[in-house]
Design a protein around this motif. Structure first.
Motif, PDB file in Angstrom:
ATOM      1  N   LEU A  31      66.837  38.700 -37.268  1.00  0.00           N
ATOM      2  CA  LEU A  31      66.087  37.974 -38.050  1.00  0.00           C
ATOM      3  C   LEU A  31      64.777  38.347 -37.710  1.00  0.00           C
ATOM      4  O   LEU A  31      63.860  38.329 -38.875  1.00  0.00           O
ATOM      5  CB  LEU A  31      66.318  36.572 -38.005  1.00  0.00           C
ATOM      6  N   GLY A  32      64.098  38.372 -36.607  1.00  0.00           N
ATOM      7  CA  GLY A  32      62.773  38.824 -36.241  1.00  0.00           C
ATOM      8  C   GLY A  32      62.475  39.969 -37.013  1.00  0.00           C
ATOM      9  O   GLY A  32      61.229  40.299 -37.238  1.00  0.00           O
ATOM     10  N   GLN A  33      63.196  41.113 -36.990  1.00  0.00           N
ATOM     11  CA  GLN A  33      62.946  42.441 -37.506  1.00  0.00           C
ATOM     12  C   GLN A  33      62.675  42.217 -38.934  1.00  0.00           C
ATOM     13  O   GLN A  33      61.900  42.722 -39.505  1.00  0.00           O
ATOM     14  CB  GLN A  33      64.107  43.246 -37.274  1.00  0.00           C
ATOM     15  N   ILE A  34      63.475  41.323 -39.805  1.00  0.00           N
ATOM     16  CA  ILE A  34      63.222  41.136 -41.225  1.00  0.00           C
ATOM     17  C   ILE A  34      61.950  40.444 -41.409  1.00  0.00           C
ATOM     18  O   ILE A  34      61.426  40.963 -42.311  1.00  0.00           O
ATOM     19  CB  ILE A  34      64.477  40.343 -41.772  1.00  0.00           C
ATOM     20  N   VAL A  35      61.846  39.699 -40.527  1.00  0.00           N
ATOM     21  CA  VAL A  35      60.477  38.809 -40.592  1.00  0.00           C
ATOM     22  C   VAL A  35      59.273  39.587 -40.468  1.00  0.00           C
ATOM     23  O   VAL A  35      58.352  39.598 -41.316  1.00  0.00           O
ATOM     24  CB  VAL A  35      60.372  37.310 -39.778  1.00  0.00           C
ATOM     25  N   SER A  36      59.306  40.538 -39.555  1.00  0.00           N
ATOM     26  CA  SER A  36      58.399  41.403 -39.443  1.00  0.00           C
ATOM     27  C   SER A  36      58.295  42.569 -40.410  1.00  0.00           C
ATOM     28  O   SER A  36      57.015  42.767 -40.856  1.00  0.00           O
ATOM     29  CB  SER A  36      58.654  42.439 -38.055  1.00  0.00           C
ATOM     30  N   ILE A  37      59.212  42.909 -41.009  1.00  0.00           N
ATOM     31  CA  ILE A  37      59.067  43.848 -42.024  1.00  0.00           C
ATOM     32  C   ILE A  37      58.399  43.228 -43.251  1.00  0.00           C
ATOM     33  O   ILE A  37      57.482  43.738 -43.973  1.00  0.00           O
ATOM     34  CB  ILE A  37      60.373  44.233 -42.540  1.00  0.00           C
ATOM     35  N   ARG A  38      58.878  41.783 -43.611  1.00  0.00           N
ATOM     36  CA  ARG A  38      58.315  41.127 -44.764  1.00  0.00           C
ATOM     37  C   ARG A  38      56.861  40.809 -44.577  1.00  0.00           C
ATOM     38  O   ARG A  38      55.977  40.875 -45.357  1.00  0.00           O
ATOM     39  CB  ARG A  38      59.102  39.978 -44.876  1.00  0.00           C
ATOM     40  N   ALA A  39      56.353  40.676 -43.413  1.00  0.00           N
ATOM     41  CA  ALA A  39      55.032  39.977 -43.116  1.00  0.00           C
ATOM     42  C   ALA A  39      54.264  41.158 -43.145  1.00  0.00           C
ATOM     43  O   ALA A  39      52.835  41.165 -42.949  1.00  0.00           O
ATOM     44  CB  ALA A  39      54.966  39.106 -41.935  1.00  0.00           C
ATOM     45  N   GLU A  40      54.553  42.467 -42.766  1.00  0.00           N
ATOM     46  CA  GLU A  40      53.692  43.570 -42.584  1.00  0.00           C
ATOM     47  C   GLU A  40      52.650  43.969 -43.393  1.00  0.00           C
ATOM     48  O   GLU A  40      52.897  43.857 -44.740  1.00  0.00           O
ATOM     49  CB  GLU A  40      54.402  44.923 -42.177  1.00  0.00           C
ATOM     50  N   GLU A  41      51.037  44.061 -42.899  1.00  0.00           N
ATOM     51  CA  GLU A  41      50.333  44.199 -43.952  1.00  0.00           C
ATOM     52  C   GLU A  41      49.598  45.649 -43.532  1.00  0.00           C
ATOM     53  O   GLU A  41      48.629  46.213 -44.262  1.00  0.00           O
ATOM     54  CB  GLU A  41      49.172  43.237 -44.047  1.00  0.00           C
ATOM     55  N   ASP A  42      49.608  46.215 -42.395  1.00  0.00           N
ATOM     56  CA  ASP A  42      48.791  47.074 -41.644  1.00  0.00           C
ATOM     57  C   ASP A  42      49.344  48.532 -42.443  1.00  0.00           C
ATOM     58  O   ASP A  42      50.495  48.908 -42.458  1.00  0.00           O
ATOM     59  CB  ASP A  42      49.324  47.128 -40.262  1.00  0.00           C
ATOM     60  N   LYS A  43      48.253  49.070 -43.204  1.00  0.00           N
ATOM     61  CA  LYS A  43      48.866  50.153 -44.012  1.00  0.00           C
ATOM     62  C   LYS A  43      49.166  51.575 -43.209  1.00  0.00           C
ATOM     63  O   LYS A  43      50.002  52.241 -43.645  1.00  0.00           O
ATOM     64  CB  LYS A  43      47.656  50.663 -44.869  1.00  0.00           C
ATOM     65  N   ASP A  44      48.701  51.562 -41.892  1.00  0.00           N
ATOM     66  CA  ASP A  44      49.236  52.792 -41.082  1.00  0.00           C
ATOM     67  C   ASP A  44      50.755  52.314 -40.723  1.00  0.00           C
ATOM     68  O   ASP A  44      51.490  53.480 -40.774  1.00  0.00           O
ATOM     69  CB  ASP A  44      48.321  53.001 -39.797  1.00  0.00           C
ATOM     70  N   MET A  45      51.158  50.902 -40.511  1.00  0.00           N
ATOM     71  CA  MET A  45      52.598  50.834 -40.195  1.00  0.00           C
ATOM     72  C   MET A  45      53.191  50.969 -41.485  1.00  0.00           C
ATOM     73  O   MET A  45      54.463  51.459 -41.495  1.00  0.00           O
ATOM     74  CB  MET A  45      52.520  49.510 -39.861  1.00  0.00           C
ATOM     75  N   LEU A  46      52.783  50.534 -42.569  1.00  0.00           N
ATOM     76  CA  LEU A  46      53.732  50.818 -43.889  1.00  0.00           C
ATOM     77  C   LEU A  46      53.930  52.115 -44.037  1.00  0.00           C
ATOM     78  O   LEU A  46      55.055  52.421 -44.622  1.00  0.00           O
ATOM     79  CB  LEU A  46      52.802  50.101 -45.064  1.00  0.00           C
TER      80      LEU A  46
END
Length: 93
Positions: A31-46
């Motif tokens: 669940l934590g991984q899904i939440v992290s993916i959904r919330a990611e805003e950092d263009k470098d991470m994306l």
């Protein structure tokens, strides 16, 4: 299982307690991984997201903002419907 409990088996957990547990969920849990993916805003991470991670993120964002997929006519119709509802609720004509 971060907390060692099964929610389906917890008959007396208050909503407040559930919220406390949820806010403390660790990012290494599914669940934590899904939440992290959904919330990611950092263009470098994306840039480093897999196809599946992008699908998870985009599906969530599209689900939360259906207006983006509406035509201008549909938006105008929904605005009119909302105005009518508000008018009925608050006694306008």
């Amino acid at each position: 299982m971060q907390y060692g409990i099964r929610l389906r088996e917890e008959n007396d957990m208050t909503f407040s307690e559930f919220c406390t547990l949820l806010t403390g969920i660790m990012p290494k849990t599914p669940l934590g991984q899904i939440v992290s993916i959904r919330a990611e805003e950092d263009k470098d991470m994306l840039k480093n997201f897999t196809k599946e991670q992008h699908e998870i993120r985009n599906e969530w964002r599209n689900r939360n903002n259906p207006i983006e997929e509406m035509t201008e006519e549909e938006k105008a119709q929904k605005a009119k419907e909302f105005q009518e509802i508000m008018s009925k609720m608050f006694g306008g004509a």
